[in-house]
Structures are given as C-alpha cells and as structure tokens.
Design a protein around this motif. Structure first.
Motif, PDB file in Angstrom:
ATOM      1  N   HIS A 143      33.534  17.493  22.863  1.00 56.67           N
ATOM      2  CA  HIS A 143      34.293  17.427  24.116  1.00 56.67           C
ATOM      3  C   HIS A 143      35.563  18.280  24.012  1.00 56.67           C
ATOM      4  O   HIS A 143      35.877  19.052  24.917  1.00 56.67           O
ATOM      5  N   GLY A 144      36.257  18.165  22.903  1.00 56.76           N
ATOM      6  CA  GLY A 144      37.467  18.963  22.696  1.00 56.76           C
ATOM      7  C   GLY A 144      37.164  20.445  22.556  1.00 56.76           C
ATOM      8  O   GLY A 144      37.860  21.295  23.125  1.00 56.76           O
ATOM      9  N   LEU A 145      36.111  20.781  21.814  1.00 58.21           N
ATOM     10  CA  LEU A 145      35.719  22.187  21.670  1.00 58.21           C
ATOM     11  C   LEU A 145      35.253  22.746  23.015  1.00 58.21           C
ATOM     12  O   LEU A 145      35.562  23.886  23.357  1.00 58.21           O
ATOM     13  N   GLY A 146      34.515  21.929  23.754  1.00 59.00           N
ATOM     14  CA  GLY A 146      34.044  22.354  25.075  1.00 59.00           C
ATOM     15  C   GLY A 146      35.199  22.644  26.019  1.00 59.00           C
ATOM     16  O   GLY A 146      35.152  23.603  26.794  1.00 59.00           O
ATOM     17  N   ALA A 147      36.243  21.837  25.950  1.00 60.89           N
ATOM     18  CA  ALA A 147      37.411  22.059  26.811  1.00 60.89           C
ATOM     19  C   ALA A 147      38.059  23.400  26.494  1.00 60.89           C
ATOM     20  O   ALA A 147      38.428  24.159  27.401  1.00 60.89           O
ATOM     21  N   ARG A 148      38.167  23.708  25.229  1.00 64.56           N
ATOM     22  CA  ARG A 148      38.771  24.997  24.845  1.00 64.56           C
ATOM     23  C   ARG A 148      37.867  26.176  25.215  1.00 64.56           C
ATOM     24  O   ARG A 148      38.341  27.220  25.662  1.00 64.56           O
ATOM     25  N   LEU A 149      36.575  25.997  25.049  1.00 63.92           N
ATOM     26  CA  LEU A 149      35.625  27.026  25.469  1.00 63.92           C
ATOM     27  C   LEU A 149      35.687  27.220  26.981  1.00 63.92           C
ATOM     28  O   LEU A 149      35.671  28.353  27.472  1.00 63.92           O
ATOM     29  N   LEU A 150      35.787  26.124  27.714  1.00 64.34           N
ATOM     30  CA  LEU A 150      35.880  26.207  29.179  1.00 64.34           C
ATOM     31  C   LEU A 150      37.125  26.978  29.604  1.00 64.34           C
ATOM     32  O   LEU A 150      37.055  27.823  30.499  1.00 64.34           O
ATOM     33  N   VAL A 151      38.256  26.721  28.967  1.00 61.29           N
ATOM     34  CA  VAL A 151      39.478  27.464  29.276  1.00 61.29           C
ATOM     35  C   VAL A 151      39.248  28.956  29.030  1.00 61.29           C
ATOM     36  O   VAL A 151      39.588  29.797  29.870  1.00 61.29           O
ATOM     37  N   SER A 152      38.638  29.295  27.905  1.00 58.27           N
ATOM     38  CA  SER A 152      38.378  30.709  27.587  1.00 58.27           C
ATOM     39  C   SER A 152      37.445  31.349  28.611  1.00 58.27           C
ATOM     40  O   SER A 152      37.681  32.473  29.068  1.00 58.27           O
ATOM     41  N   LEU A 153      36.386  30.653  28.970  1.00 56.55           N
ATOM     42  CA  LEU A 153      35.447  31.188  29.957  1.00 56.55           C
ATOM     43  C   LEU A 153      36.113  31.381  31.316  1.00 56.55           C
ATOM     44  O   LEU A 153      35.864  32.384  31.999  1.00 56.55           O
ATOM     45  N   LEU A 154      36.953  30.432  31.708  1.00 58.99           N
ATOM     46  CA  LEU A 154      37.631  30.550  32.999  1.00 58.99           C
ATOM     47  C   LEU A 154      38.608  31.720  33.008  1.00 58.99           C
ATOM     48  O   LEU A 154      38.700  32.452  34.001  1.00 58.99           O
ATOM     49  N   ILE A 155      39.323  31.914  31.921  1.00 60.47           N
ATOM     50  CA  ILE A 155      40.232  33.069  31.830  1.00 60.47           C
ATOM     51  C   ILE A 155      39.435  34.368  31.946  1.00 60.47           C
ATOM     52  O   ILE A 155      39.805  35.278  32.684  1.00 60.47           O
ATOM     53  N   PHE A 156      38.327  34.449  31.231  1.00 57.21           N
ATOM     54  CA  PHE A 156      37.471  35.634  31.293  1.00 57.21           C
ATOM     55  C   PHE A 156      36.930  35.842  32.704  1.00 57.21           C
ATOM     56  O   PHE A 156      36.927  36.964  33.231  1.00 57.21           O
ATOM     57  N   HIS A 157      36.467  34.772  33.335  1.00 56.07           N
ATOM     58  CA  HIS A 157      35.908  34.815  34.688  1.00 56.07           C
ATOM     59  C   HIS A 157      36.955  35.324  35.694  1.00 56.07           C
ATOM     60  O   HIS A 157      36.677  36.221  36.490  1.00 56.07           O
ATOM     61  N   VAL A 158      38.148  34.769  35.640  1.00 52.76           N
ATOM     62  CA  VAL A 158      39.218  35.177  36.556  1.00 52.76           C
ATOM     63  C   VAL A 158      39.638  36.620  36.274  1.00 52.76           C
ATOM     64  O   VAL A 158      39.816  37.415  37.207  1.00 52.76           O
ATOM     65  N   ALA A 159      39.763  36.979  35.006  1.00 51.78           N
ATOM     66  CA  ALA A 159      40.153  38.353  34.658  1.00 51.78           C
ATOM     67  C   ALA A 159      39.112  39.354  35.158  1.00 51.78           C
ATOM     68  O   ALA A 159      39.470  40.413  35.696  1.00 51.78           O
ATOM     69  N   ALA A 160      37.841  39.028  35.003  1.00 53.78           N
ATOM     70  CA  ALA A 160      36.782  39.931  35.472  1.00 53.78           C
ATOM     71  C   ALA A 160      36.817  40.064  36.994  1.00 53.78           C
ATOM     72  O   ALA A 160      36.670  41.173  37.530  1.00 53.78           O
ATOM     73  N   ALA A 161      37.028  38.953  37.689  1.00 53.93           N
ATOM     74  CA  ALA A 161      37.103  39.009  39.157  1.00 53.93           C
ATOM     75  C   ALA A 161      38.287  39.857  39.603  1.00 53.93           C
ATOM     76  O   ALA A 161      38.166  40.684  40.524  1.00 53.93           O
ATOM     77  N   LEU A 162      39.438  39.675  38.972  1.00 51.92           N
ATOM     78  CA  LEU A 162      40.624  40.469  39.328  1.00 51.92           C
ATOM     79  C   LEU A 162      40.420  41.944  38.988  1.00 51.92           C
ATOM     80  O   LEU A 162      40.841  42.823  39.750  1.00 51.92           O
ATOM     81  N   PHE A 163      39.768  42.225  37.860  1.00 52.87           N
ATOM     82  CA  PHE A 163      39.464  43.610  37.486  1.00 52.87           C
ATOM     83  C   PHE A 163      38.600  44.270  38.561  1.00 52.87           C
ATOM     84  O   PHE A 163      38.879  45.384  39.010  1.00 52.87           O
ATOM     85  N   HIS A 164      37.542  43.556  38.954  1.00 48.49           N
ATOM     86  CA  HIS A 164      36.659  44.106  39.995  1.00 48.49           C
ATOM     87  C   HIS A 164      37.418  44.348  41.292  1.00 48.49           C
ATOM     88  O   HIS A 164      37.279  45.395  41.918  1.00 48.49           O
ATOM     89  N   HIS A 165      38.200  43.372  41.670  1.00 51.14           N
ATOM     90  CA  HIS A 165      38.864  43.452  42.972  1.00 51.14           C
ATOM     91  C   HIS A 165      39.972  44.502  43.004  1.00 51.14           C
ATOM     92  O   HIS A 165      40.058  45.284  43.949  1.00 51.14           O
ATOM     93  N   TYR A 166      40.819  44.524  41.977  1.00 50.96           N
ATOM     94  CA  TYR A 166      41.996  45.390  42.011  1.00 50.96           C
ATOM     95  C   TYR A 166      41.834  46.733  41.289  1.00 50.96           C
ATOM     96  O   TYR A 166      42.464  47.709  41.681  1.00 50.96           O
ATOM     97  N   VAL A 167      41.020  46.781  40.241  1.00 55.71           N
ATOM     98  CA  VAL A 167      40.850  48.030  39.514  1.00 55.71           C
ATOM     99  C   VAL A 167      39.655  48.814  40.064  1.00 55.71           C
ATOM    100  O   VAL A 167      39.778  49.987  40.379  1.00 55.71           O
ATOM    101  N   ARG A 168      38.536  48.148  40.179  1.00 54.38           N
ATOM    102  CA  ARG A 168      37.343  48.835  40.705  1.00 54.38           C
ATOM    103  C   ARG A 168      37.352  48.919  42.227  1.00 54.38           C
ATOM    104  O   ARG A 168      36.564  49.648  42.802  1.00 54.38           O
ATOM    105  N   ASN A 169      38.205  48.146  42.872  1.00 48.80           N
ATOM    106  CA  ASN A 169      38.305  48.127  44.339  1.00 48.80           C
ATOM    107  C   ASN A 169      36.950  47.907  45.017  1.00 48.80           C
ATOM    108  O   ASN A 169      36.651  48.532  46.036  1.00 48.80           O
ATOM    109  N   ASP A 170      36.149  46.999  44.465  1.00 39.62           N
ATOM    110  CA  ASP A 170      34.818  46.772  45.036  1.00 39.62           C
ATOM    111  C   ASP A 170      34.737  45.523  45.924  1.00 39.62           C
ATOM    112  O   ASP A 170      33.662  45.075  46.267  1.00 39.62           O
ATOM    113  N   ARG A 171      35.915  44.974  46.278  1.00 38.37           N
ATOM    114  CA  ARG A 171      36.004  43.859  47.224  1.00 38.37           C
ATOM    115  C   ARG A 171      35.287  42.594  46.739  1.00 38.37           C
ATOM    116  O   ARG A 171      34.859  41.781  47.535  1.00 38.37           O
ATOM    117  N   LEU A 172      35.167  42.444  45.441  1.00 42.77           N
ATOM    118  CA  LEU A 172      34.448  41.302  44.898  1.00 42.77           C
ATOM    119  C   LEU A 172      35.032  39.969  45.367  1.00 42.77           C
ATOM    120  O   LEU A 172      34.288  39.077  45.771  1.00 42.77           O
TER     121      LEU A 172
END
Length: 180
Positions: A143-172
């Motif tokens: 449960h504790g490891l999963g929480a830390r993994l979830l935080v990492s995945l969410l950071i990656f997910h948000v960073a990828a969405a922002l990259f697509h939207h603002y750097v690639r300008n693909d309106r993701l």
C-alpha cells in the motif's frame, strides 16, 4: 461545438471527461489523507484522516470500475494525436494501464490492511480505542509502495499532458476538458 456524452474521433465525451477530473480530484484527496494519516502522531488524528480516506477510496474504486466498463462496452477513445511517435503512444497506453492497476491494487491492499487489522470499527466508531500498528500487517508495504508509485505516475502523466499541450501545441488538454 456541442459536447456529447460519448467521445468523438477528436475529443473525449462529457462522461469520460467528468470521470477523469472527478477521479483526479479524489485521488489527490486520497494521497493527501493517506500520507497525513501515515504521518499522524496521535491516534485521533490518524483516525480523522482515515475517516476521509476510506470512503473516498470506495468512490475511486467505483469510478475506476465504471470507467473500465465505459471504455470496454459503451464508448471508444478518440483517435491518437496526429504526429505522435508510436513509442509515445505505447508509453501513454502503458502508463494509463499501470495507473488502473495501481489504483485497483491500492484499493485491494487498503481493504486487506483494514480487514486484517480490524481497524474499521475503531476508525468509524469506538472513540478512545487504540488503532492497530498497520505496519504489522503485510498489505501495508504494498500500500505504501503503491502510493509512492501512484505519485510518480501522476507526475509523469501531468508532465506529459503539459508537454503535449504547451510544447507540441497539439491541443491535447482541450480533448479532455469541457470547452474547446
């Protein structure tokens, strides 16, 4: 442009968007309350955080199961973003799949920990009763490891969405929001 309940080839529908953002907010609440409960020095504080954490976890489970049924039986996801390298699409699919698995695993380990420890009656009723030492129960580690993994995945997910939207300008981000 009128928003439909179901997704179209170029954007997510109202149901998918709502599930996404409500789930995101509830998962943030889960992470905050879970880490606060784990760090609470006194039993009353820990129980107060867990009284929020446990019902929100049930809501996230229900939304996640609904989302899975929604995608498998009712709706189809929009087409891939034009111009995205196939490797990015594979990574995106893998991250989404792992997010589902981690959320379901977190719920399972949380239920396992709560049942094994007998903590639910103490959390939701018996004032003054001592909470168990959750570290004594095997589901606590995943449960504790999963929480830390979830935080990492969410950071990656948000960073990828922002990259697509603002750097690639693909309106993701516009695809997963209510207005165009």
């Amino acid at each position: 442009m009128t928003m439909t309940l179901k997704s179209t080839p170029d954007r997510y529908g109202m149901v998918a968007i709502t599930i996404h953002w409500v789930s995101a907010a509830l998962i943030l609440i889960l992470l905050i309350t879970g880490f606060r409960a784990a760090g609470a020095e006194d039993a009353a504080g820990k129980a107060a955080w867990l009284r929020i954490h446990l019902p929100v976890a049930v809501l996230v489970l229900m939304l996640t199961l609904f989302r899975i049924v929604w995608w498998l039986a009712i709706d189809r996801k929009p087409d891939l973003i034009a111009g995205s390298p196939p490797s990015q699409e594979r990574v995106a699919r893998a991250v989404h799949l792992v997010l589902y698995i981690v959320v379901l695993g977190m719920f399972s380990s949380g239920v396992g920990m709560t049942l094994a420890s007998g903590a639910a009656p103490i959390i939701f009723g018996a004032e003054g009763s001592a909470l168990p030492d959750f570290w004594r129960y095997p589901p606590r580690v995943p449960h504790g490891l999963g929480a830390r993994l979830l935080v990492s995945l969410l950071i990656f997910h948000v960073a990828a969405a922002l990259f697509h939207h603002y750097v690639r300008n693909d309106r993701l981000l516009r695809r997963i929001w209510y207005a165009d």
